[in-house]
Design a protein around this motif. Structure first.
Motif, PDB file in Angstrom:
ATOM      1  N   MET A 154     -18.040 -40.473  24.056  1.00  0.00           N
ATOM      2  CA  MET A 154     -17.831 -39.578  22.329  1.00  0.00           C
ATOM      3  C   MET A 154     -17.046 -39.283  21.776  1.00  0.00           C
ATOM      4  O   MET A 154     -15.538 -39.890  23.029  1.00  0.00           O
ATOM      5  N   THR A 155     -16.946 -39.698  20.924  1.00  0.00           N
ATOM      6  CA  THR A 155     -14.899 -38.813  20.181  1.00  0.00           C
ATOM      7  C   THR A 155     -14.048 -38.016  20.559  1.00  0.00           C
ATOM      8  O   THR A 155     -14.887 -36.282  20.460  1.00  0.00           O
ATOM      9  N   PRO A 156     -13.059 -38.017  21.404  1.00  0.00           N
ATOM     10  CA  PRO A 156     -13.127 -36.739  21.970  1.00  0.00           C
ATOM     11  C   PRO A 156     -12.674 -35.146  21.064  1.00  0.00           C
ATOM     12  O   PRO A 156     -12.337 -35.195  19.813  1.00  0.00           O
ATOM     13  N   PRO A 157     -13.218 -34.203  21.481  1.00  0.00           N
ATOM     14  CA  PRO A 157     -13.504 -33.136  21.022  1.00  0.00           C
ATOM     15  C   PRO A 157     -12.284 -32.602  20.312  1.00  0.00           C
ATOM     16  O   PRO A 157     -12.237 -31.538  19.109  1.00  0.00           O
ATOM     17  N   LEU A 158     -10.944 -32.449  20.518  1.00  0.00           N
ATOM     18  CA  LEU A 158     -10.188 -31.752  20.935  1.00  0.00           C
ATOM     19  C   LEU A 158      -9.182 -32.316  19.521  1.00  0.00           C
ATOM     20  O   LEU A 158      -8.724 -32.037  18.683  1.00  0.00           O
ATOM     21  N   THR A 159      -9.125 -33.855  19.829  1.00  0.00           N
ATOM     22  CA  THR A 159      -8.813 -34.199  18.319  1.00  0.00           C
ATOM     23  C   THR A 159     -10.116 -34.352  17.162  1.00  0.00           C
ATOM     24  O   THR A 159      -9.136 -34.370  16.128  1.00  0.00           O
ATOM     25  N   LEU A 160     -11.040 -33.977  17.007  1.00  0.00           N
ATOM     26  CA  LEU A 160     -11.668 -33.782  16.350  1.00  0.00           C
ATOM     27  C   LEU A 160     -11.822 -32.520  16.065  1.00  0.00           C
ATOM     28  O   LEU A 160     -11.712 -31.848  14.421  1.00  0.00           O
ATOM     29  N   GLU A 161     -11.172 -31.266  16.801  1.00  0.00           N
ATOM     30  CA  GLU A 161     -11.470 -29.834  15.907  1.00  0.00           C
ATOM     31  C   GLU A 161      -9.945 -30.266  15.765  1.00  0.00           C
ATOM     32  O   GLU A 161      -9.964 -29.585  14.041  1.00  0.00           O
ATOM     33  N   VAL A 162      -8.674 -31.153  15.627  1.00  0.00           N
ATOM     34  CA  VAL A 162      -7.468 -31.088  14.627  1.00  0.00           C
ATOM     35  C   VAL A 162      -7.605 -31.444  13.730  1.00  0.00           C
ATOM     36  O   VAL A 162      -7.647 -30.780  12.408  1.00  0.00           O
ATOM     37  N   ALA A 163      -8.345 -32.605  13.500  1.00  0.00           N
ATOM     38  CA  ALA A 163      -8.985 -33.105  12.138  1.00  0.00           C
ATOM     39  C   ALA A 163      -9.668 -32.218  11.376  1.00  0.00           C
ATOM     40  O   ALA A 163      -9.833 -32.543  10.772  1.00  0.00           O
TER      41      ALA A 163
END
Length: 464
Positions: A334-343
């Protein structure tokens, strides 16, 4: 100290590499101490009875290996080594404040996003949602991230349903995921004759055949694509219609429409790499908007928002979305959720758009610098991105030009670095104007390149 003359006896291979090997040995044994000034490459060529091109290439290679450093106006010197390891400092993606000036890396300006990312991380750290971002995610958890992807795609000019969006770890991961999902060993992948360098490496890893689609001054030629479809059986065509790397060309809407038509008629999937698209003002509609059922669209925040964020989005035809999801799961789960949330937060609060606008303004300013220093004859047309394509005057060979720049402490990219076939390599140079954060270093690098451009070609007609 007497002039350094390497011993090339009992060595095999091209002469310029023999010189580099002898140099490395003499540095390792102390025969060439740190700080030693080497003879001008023309003088060394005379002493060794070789062409100046040979010694120029040797010095350039030694600079790349961090054995030497060039100092403008002073000459070429043996670099200092790390006291602990005894090894010269390796080249990295790090943006230097001293040493060689790097005009070879096509990265956006750093630092613009730092304060905004700090703010978002602080917000996340103080919220109850943090634990869920540090755990595995379900499809339901990803809905708000997909919605942010939908917003970013719309910013890029592409409309999409949520189920057609696939988050990825940057554009390069997105491209690799597409190739893994759709192509089998032996399948034919087409790309523009001059293309994104890792494509050939990816194709080789996946055991794909490759074909180069001819280009002219206006970009990829639709008739050349049609000829491939008629004479072979391509499975996919990878291309960058906007701010093409390396040539900076943006395809006209007429060519886009024709390419989309040819792809549909022949069952070819278009892989549209649009990572530079957000930097281009007034661009034609993306292929994914013209032909949504035959195009996979690759978008990323790396070039326009923050290079280290490593968040991108694929927009797939409905029938292919599941295969792309599976490919991403196979490669990173999965694409890392933390960086996705920042984006997500940067996109939804408008910060991503503001950062893109800042990058656009800087790009325009630096493009103007290029033209003012190299001259309008050398660079008659400016693009909206962070790279410049420089066809060399008659008599210059790209490898010689690159070697001379490297000898003077400036790294550039040769046209052959982007050629699908060596025979298609043009005598041209790509200059990137964003990797160097310090504008004074950029100016010095451009002035050095301009100085080399004004020289009579150095040994261009000689054999190595």
């Amino acid at each position: 100290m007497a002039i350094w003359i390497p011993d090339l006896s009992n060595r095999d291979g091209p002469k310029y590499l023999r010189i580099v090997e002898a140099m490395a040995e003499d540095i390792a044994t102390g025969c060439l101490p740190a700080g030693t000034r080497l003879p001008p490459h023309r003088e060394l060529a005379y002493q060794l009875d070789v062409s100046p091109n040979t010694t120029s290439r040797a010095y350039a290679e030694a600079v790349k290996r961090a054995l030497l450093k060039g100092e403008v106006g002073r000459g070429t010197f043996v670099r200092s080594t790390d006291a602990a390891s005894g090894q010269a400092e390796p080249e990295t993606l790090r943006r230097r404040e001293s040493g060689p000036i790097d005009l070879s890396r096509n990265l956006p300006m750093p630092g613009l996003s730092e304060q905004h990312v700090r703010r978002v991380l602080s917000e996340i750290a103080n919220e109850t949602s943090l634990p869920s971002l540090l755990d595995y995610q379900t499809d339901a958890d990803l809905v708000h991230h997909l919605a942010a992807g939908q917003t970013w795609l719309a910013h890029c000019g592409v409309s999409s349903e949520l189920e057609c969006i696939v988050p990825v770890v940057g554009g390069q991961h997105g491209i690799m995921s597409v190739l893994m999902a759709l192509l089998q060993p032996g399948d034919l992948l087409l790309a523009e004759a001059l293309t994104y360098t890792p494509i050939l490496t990816m194709a080789a890893r996946l055991d794909l055949q490759t074909g180069a689609v001819a280009m002219d001054d206006d970009g990829v030629v639709p008739e050349a694509f049609e000829a491939w479809c008629r004479e072979a059986n391509p499975k996919a065509f990878y291309l960058t219609p906007t701010l093409q790397a390396p040539t900076t060309v943006t395809l006209s809407k007429e060519r886009r429409a024709r390419i989309a038509e040819i792809a549909a008629q022949n069952g070819v999937i278009l892989i549209e790499d649009d990572v530079f698209g957000p930097l281009k003002s007034n661009k034609p509609a993306p292929l994914a908007q013209i032909a949504p059922e035959t195009t996979i669209y690759v978008a990323s925040l790396s070039k326009a928002v923050a290079p280290g964020l490593r968040v991108g989005f694929l927009k797939a035809p409905t029938k292919l979305a599941s295969a792309l999801h599976q490919s991403v799961n196979l490669s990173v789960w999965m694409t890392p959720p933390l960086t996705l949330e920042v984006a997500r937060r940067l996109i939804e609060d408008g910060t991503a758009g503001e950062l893109t606008a800042q990058q656009q303004r800087i790009a325009k300013h630096r493009q103007n610098l290029v033209q003012s220093i190299l001259g309008i004859e050398a660079v008659p047309n400016l693009s909206d991105g962070f790279h410049v394509w420089l066809p060399l005057p008659e008599g210059w060979r790209a490898d010689v030009f690159s070697s001379e720049c490297a000898r003077l402490g400036v790294h550039v990219s040769e046209g052959r670095s982007f050629a699908m076939n060596a025979s298609d390599a043009p005598e041209a140079i790509r200059l990137c104007v964003s990797h160097e954060a310090n504008e004074e270093r950029l100016k010095r690098g451009l002035e050095i390149a301009a100085g080399v451009l004004r020289q009579k070609p150095i040994g261009s007609s000689m054999k190595i």
